[in-house]
Design a protein around this motif. Structure first.
Motif, PDB file in Angstrom:
ATOM      1  N   ALA A   1       1.126  -0.859  -0.045  1.00  0.00           N
ATOM      2  CA  ALA A   1       0.117  -0.123   0.553  1.00  0.00           C
ATOM      3  C   ALA A   1       0.661   0.934  -0.491  1.00  0.00           C
ATOM      4  O   ALA A   1       0.793   2.566  -0.855  1.00  0.00           O
ATOM      5  CB  ALA A   1      -0.717  -0.095   1.353  1.00  0.00           C
ATOM      6  N   LEU A   2       1.737   1.216   0.970  1.00  0.00           N
ATOM      7  CA  LEU A   2       2.823   2.705   0.678  1.00  0.00           C
ATOM      8  C   LEU A   2       3.574   2.308  -0.730  1.00  0.00           C
ATOM      9  O   LEU A   2       4.038   3.493  -1.269  1.00  0.00           O
ATOM     10  CB  LEU A   2       3.791   2.469   2.253  1.00  0.00           C
ATOM     11  CG  LEU A   2       3.374   2.387   3.444  1.00  0.00           C
ATOM     12  CD1 LEU A   2       4.359   2.156   4.240  1.00  0.00           C
ATOM     13  CD2 LEU A   2       2.539   3.610   3.454  1.00  0.00           C
TER      14      LEU A   2
ATOM     15  N   ALA B   1       2.460   1.581  -3.746  1.00  0.00           N
ATOM     16  CA  ALA B   1       1.398   1.806  -4.392  1.00  0.00           C
ATOM     17  C   ALA B   1       1.147   3.677  -4.149  1.00  0.00           C
ATOM     18  O   ALA B   1       0.341   4.385  -5.577  1.00  0.00           O
ATOM     19  CB  ALA B   1       0.177   1.329  -4.384  1.00  0.00           C
ATOM     20  N   THR B   2       1.125   4.104  -2.429  1.00  0.00           N
ATOM     21  CA  THR B   2       0.862   5.561  -3.065  1.00  0.00           C
ATOM     22  C   THR B   2       2.289   6.529  -3.186  1.00  0.00           C
ATOM     23  O   THR B   2       2.101   7.393  -4.214  1.00  0.00           O
ATOM     24  CB  THR B   2       0.837   5.527  -1.023  1.00  0.00           C
ATOM     25  OG1 THR B   2      -0.092   5.001  -0.386  1.00  0.00           O
ATOM     26  CG2 THR B   2       0.651   7.244  -0.920  1.00  0.00           C
TER      27      THR B   2
ATOM     28  N   VAL C   1       2.044   7.096  -6.539  1.00  0.00           N
ATOM     29  CA  VAL C   1       0.626   7.689  -7.563  1.00  0.00           C
ATOM     30  C   VAL C   1       0.975   8.841  -7.754  1.00  0.00           C
ATOM     31  O   VAL C   1       1.571  10.025  -8.540  1.00  0.00           O
ATOM     32  CB  VAL C   1      -0.805   7.629  -6.675  1.00  0.00           C
ATOM     33  CG1 VAL C   1      -1.597   8.718  -6.870  1.00  0.00           C
ATOM     34  CG2 VAL C   1      -0.946   6.556  -6.783  1.00  0.00           C
TER      35      VAL C   1
ATOM     36  N   ARG D   1       4.241   9.589  -9.680  1.00  0.00           N
ATOM     37  CA  ARG D   1       2.833  10.075 -11.145  1.00  0.00           C
ATOM     38  C   ARG D   1       3.050  11.420 -11.758  1.00  0.00           C
ATOM     39  O   ARG D   1       3.292  11.728 -12.902  1.00  0.00           O
ATOM     40  CB  ARG D   1       2.100   8.837 -11.656  1.00  0.00           C
ATOM     41  CG  ARG D   1       1.235   8.463 -12.784  1.00  0.00           C
ATOM     42  CD  ARG D   1       1.174   7.333 -13.041  1.00  0.00           C
ATOM     43  NE  ARG D   1      -0.441   7.728 -12.317  1.00  0.00           N
ATOM     44  CZ  ARG D   1      -1.205   7.047 -11.719  1.00  0.00           C
ATOM     45  NH1 ARG D   1      -1.176   5.545 -11.575  1.00  0.00           N
ATOM     46  NH2 ARG D   1      -2.192   7.252 -10.860  1.00  0.00           N
ATOM     47  N   TYR D   2       2.365  12.369 -10.260  1.00  0.00           N
ATOM     48  CA  TYR D   2       1.865  13.433 -10.464  1.00  0.00           C
ATOM     49  C   TYR D   2       2.827  14.672 -10.709  1.00  0.00           C
ATOM     50  O   TYR D   2       2.740  15.335 -10.746  1.00  0.00           O
ATOM     51  CB  TYR D   2       0.571  12.920 -10.146  1.00  0.00           C
ATOM     52  CG  TYR D   2      -0.411  13.149 -10.591  1.00  0.00           C
ATOM     53  CD1 TYR D   2      -1.146  13.255 -11.246  1.00  0.00           C
ATOM     54  CD2 TYR D   2      -0.584  11.547 -10.600  1.00  0.00           C
ATOM     55  CE1 TYR D   2      -2.341  12.703 -12.520  1.00  0.00           C
ATOM     56  CE2 TYR D   2      -1.843  10.444 -11.097  1.00  0.00           C
ATOM     57  CZ  TYR D   2      -2.737  11.248 -12.138  1.00  0.00           C
ATOM     58  OH  TYR D   2      -3.255  10.570 -12.961  1.00  0.00           O
TER      59      TYR D   2
ATOM     60  N   PHE E   1       5.505  -1.933 -10.872  1.00  0.00           N
ATOM     61  CA  PHE E   1       5.272  -2.402  -9.807  1.00  0.00           C
ATOM     62  C   PHE E   1       3.923  -3.320  -9.447  1.00  0.00           C
ATOM     63  O   PHE E   1       3.326  -3.739  -8.836  1.00  0.00           O
ATOM     64  CB  PHE E   1       4.338  -0.743  -8.909  1.00  0.00           C
ATOM     65  CG  PHE E   1       3.897  -1.124  -7.978  1.00  0.00           C
ATOM     66  CD1 PHE E   1       4.564  -1.722  -6.691  1.00  0.00           C
ATOM     67  CD2 PHE E   1       2.378  -0.625  -7.765  1.00  0.00           C
ATOM     68  CE1 PHE E   1       3.444  -1.739  -5.716  1.00  0.00           C
ATOM     69  CE2 PHE E   1       1.923  -0.797  -6.890  1.00  0.00           C
ATOM     70  CZ  PHE E   1       2.218  -1.233  -6.080  1.00  0.00           C
ATOM     71  N   GLU E   2       2.667  -2.509 -11.020  1.00  0.00           N
ATOM     72  CA  GLU E   2       1.696  -3.256 -11.703  1.00  0.00           C
ATOM     73  C   GLU E   2       2.481  -4.799 -11.641  1.00  0.00           C
ATOM     74  O   GLU E   2       0.850  -5.588 -10.552  1.00  0.00           O
ATOM     75  CB  GLU E   2       0.922  -3.012 -12.445  1.00  0.00           C
ATOM     76  CG  GLU E   2      -0.473  -3.128 -12.480  1.00  0.00           C
ATOM     77  CD  GLU E   2      -1.229  -3.366 -13.647  1.00  0.00           C
ATOM     78  OE1 GLU E   2      -1.672  -2.676 -14.974  1.00  0.00           O
ATOM     79  OE2 GLU E   2      -1.066  -5.016 -13.871  1.00  0.00           O
TER      80      GLU E   2
END
Lengths: 172, 425
Positions: A21-22, A24-25, A28, A31-32, A41-42
């Protein structure tokens, strides 16, 4: 030592999910903010997820937290309930052994192909490895529950009914 | 084939074999007896079922839910809604419902909502001398909104077995969730007037601002999670991951009531049980693969369409079937197994899969509020220390209200489909 080892599975499991979860955060955010995304990661997340699911499923066999219908057990005498537990252990244990065997053959087949995953280039057979490994462990745990039932030891799930409900509470 | 599978399934299920293993074993038996397909296909199907990034949303939402139930987020939410509506007669109970609606928008779980809101609201309602049975009923029922208002774990499961869009189904849950919330609030206000329940402190704008400021971190979460999904900033899985990190961050570094050393204990139970769900899902999908390759859904569709001509009668029948099945197994498993069986029939009746998904979720909600598998009831027993009978009787009048909502949602598809049509189609 053995006690720590016993908890090890649980620690690995919760650590896996929290760190996924960390990551993945962070992914995100990257990415931005930096316009950079982790392509691995996926794919990695999926295979780690499969590993964690089988690990957790085998831990849940030990703790007796898998969902089941309890239609029958309410009507049974303690003795009949022991027979029931032995029956469940026998059925699940045997079929899981078969599944572990075929899972192992699947791994061997993948090993023979020598395929790797598209982005992280991990050998494909490693991704399949959790199936035979944890199916074997689950089978062993079910066979052990037959021994427990014959000896008349109480199952784990019975003693931790409250913990069971509290755990289920957080999930659905 | 059908006889072997059905017989094996019922026998194993009744004898108490865990549902996930029942599904896997029955698939293996079906293959062994009736086909020459080698058995390693079962291992392969389990792998394929789990080889999906969307699945990770389930453990993430479960983790986020259990972190938030342990921490301060729910307290701050309730303080905020109570300053908003506490001044109305019956306002504290209304605040409880609103709190559940808010919490439902950050957690994907019904029982977690009951724990989070109930453990604060039950003592507060008792202190304000609300009727005990009423307060148990209203919070236990409103807590089940956790699975109707997005995000929702059962919705993700439904989308995985039915192969539809999670974002769309989430969107479709908003209006039915608000409808049920409004019905519950309406009923509460009527009871309050009939019984002359007293109001809380007078309304003060200052207090609203103060509690909003204190709760701002909690109030931001639904905006981040749902806003993020619908603006396309992240996928539902990423939203779930972000809510774990956000909840950890807020509880550890801002509200500071949790310690880092508490985290493994909180996470472990949640992690094990979310893998139970994932494993059940893998079993269900393997079983579905067998049924589909034998074209059983198509045969069921043919049988149904030749006997039942109206889609409405079909939907009514499905609702009844699930209510009955809910007495024998938990409704989530029932939906995972039945949904794909009806897939072909749904297409021939021209029933929208999203609409059907919402109907399924309302049925799951119903199952959570009725014995013997009503998880919300058990959780509520745990929080209040009451017996099952007391809790179940408290919930009873609310079940009637829910039944009305279920019928409305079933027969007026636009309640669920209005928003998805507006944004997705």
């Amino acid at each position: 030592m053995l006690r720590h080892l016993k908890n090890l599975e649980g620690y690995i499991l919760s650590l896996t999910f929290v760190s996924l979860a960390l990551i993945a955060t962070v992914q995100v955010l990257c990415r931005y903010v930096f316009n950079y995304s982790f392509t691995w990661f996926e794919e990695g997340g999926r295979y780690i997820g499969i590993f964690a699911t089988f690990l957790g499923a085998s831990l849940a066999v030990k703790k007796g937290t898998h969902f089941s219908t309890e239609v029958l057990s309410g009507f049974l005498s303690p003795k009949a309930r022991r027979v029931q537990r032995a029956f469940i252990g026998l059925i699940c244990g045997s079929f899981l052994s078969i599944l572990a065997f075929y899972g192992f053959r699947l791994v061997l087949k993948q090993y023979g192909f020598g395929t790797t995953t598209p982005t992280i280039e991990m050998p494909m057979y490693i991704a399949y490895l959790p199936i035979p490994v944890f199916c074997s462990i689950m089978a062993l745990r079910f066979f052990k529950s037959i021994v427990d039932a014959i000896r008349g030891d109480e199952p784990l799930s019975g003693s931790s009914e409250d913990a069971n409900i509290a755990g289920k509470a957080s999930m659905l | 084939m059908i006889t072997t599978v059905a017989l094996g399934f019922v026998t194993l299920l009744i004898s108490g074999v865990p549902i996930a293993f029942t599904l896997i074993i029955v698939t293996m038996i079906g293959l062994l007896v009736h086909t020459s397909t080698p058995l390693h296909i079962v291992a392969e199907q389990l792998f394929n079922a789990l080889d999906n990034f969307v699945l990770l949303a389930i453990p993430f939402f479960v983790l986020a839910g259990s972190i938030m139930t342990k921490g301060q987020i729910s307290t701050r939410l309730i303080n905020f809604v109570n300053t908003l509506v506490g001044w109305i007669p019956g306002g504290l109970a209304v605040a409880g419902v609103l709190g559940c609606i808010f919490f439902a928008a950050i957690s994907g779980s019904g029982p977690a909502t009951v724990v989070a809101i109930g453990s604060i609201m039950f003592p507060a309602l008792a202190e304000a001398q609300y009727d005990r049975r009423f307060s148990i009923g209203v919070i236990t029922t409103a807590g089940s909104l956790g699975i109707i208002i997005p995000p929702s774990i059962p919705m993700i499961l439904y989308c995985l077995v039915m192969n539809t869009s999670v974002a769309e189904l989430f969107m479709a849950g908003i209006l039915p969730g608000l409808l049920i919330g409004a019905v519950l609030i309406g009923y509460t206000l009527t009871c309050a007037r009939r019984n002359n329940w007293r109001a809380g402190d007078r309304f003060s704008f200052k207090k609203v601002v103060k509690s909003a400021r204190e709760g701002i971190w909690a109030l931001m979460l639904p905006i981040i999670v749902l806003g993020g999904i619908y603006t396309g900033v992240f996928t539902p899985t990423e939203a779930a991951a972000v809510s774990v990190s956000y909840a950890l961050f807020v509880e550890l570094f801002i509200y500071k009531e949790c310690k880092i050393s508490d985290i493994p204990g909180v996470c472990q139970g949640a992690a094990i049980l979310s893998t139970c769900i994932l494993f059940l899902l893998a079993g269900a999908m393997t079983f579905n693969w067998l049924l589909t390759s034998e074209e059983i859904p198509a045969r069921i569709a043919q049988f149904l369409t030749s006997h039942i001509h109206s889609p409405w009668v079909f939907l009514l029948a499905v609702n009844l079937l699930l209510l009955v099945l809910g007495c024998f197994m938990d409704t989530v498993s029932a939906v995972l197994i039945l949904g794909p069986l009806f897939l072909k029939a749904l297409t021939s009746y021209h029933i929208d899969l999203i609409h059907f998904g919402i109907i399924m979720c309302l049925n799951i909600e119903f199952g959570m509020l009725t014995p013997p598998f009503g998880l919300n009831l058990f959780v509520s027993m745990g929080v209040t220390g009451e017996k099952l009978g007391v809790v179940a009787r408290g919930v009873l009048p609310f079940l009637a209200l829910l039944l009305i909502c279920l019928m409305l949602v079933t027969f007026i598809p636009d309640i669920s489909l209005f928003l998805p049509k507006l944004f997705f189609r």
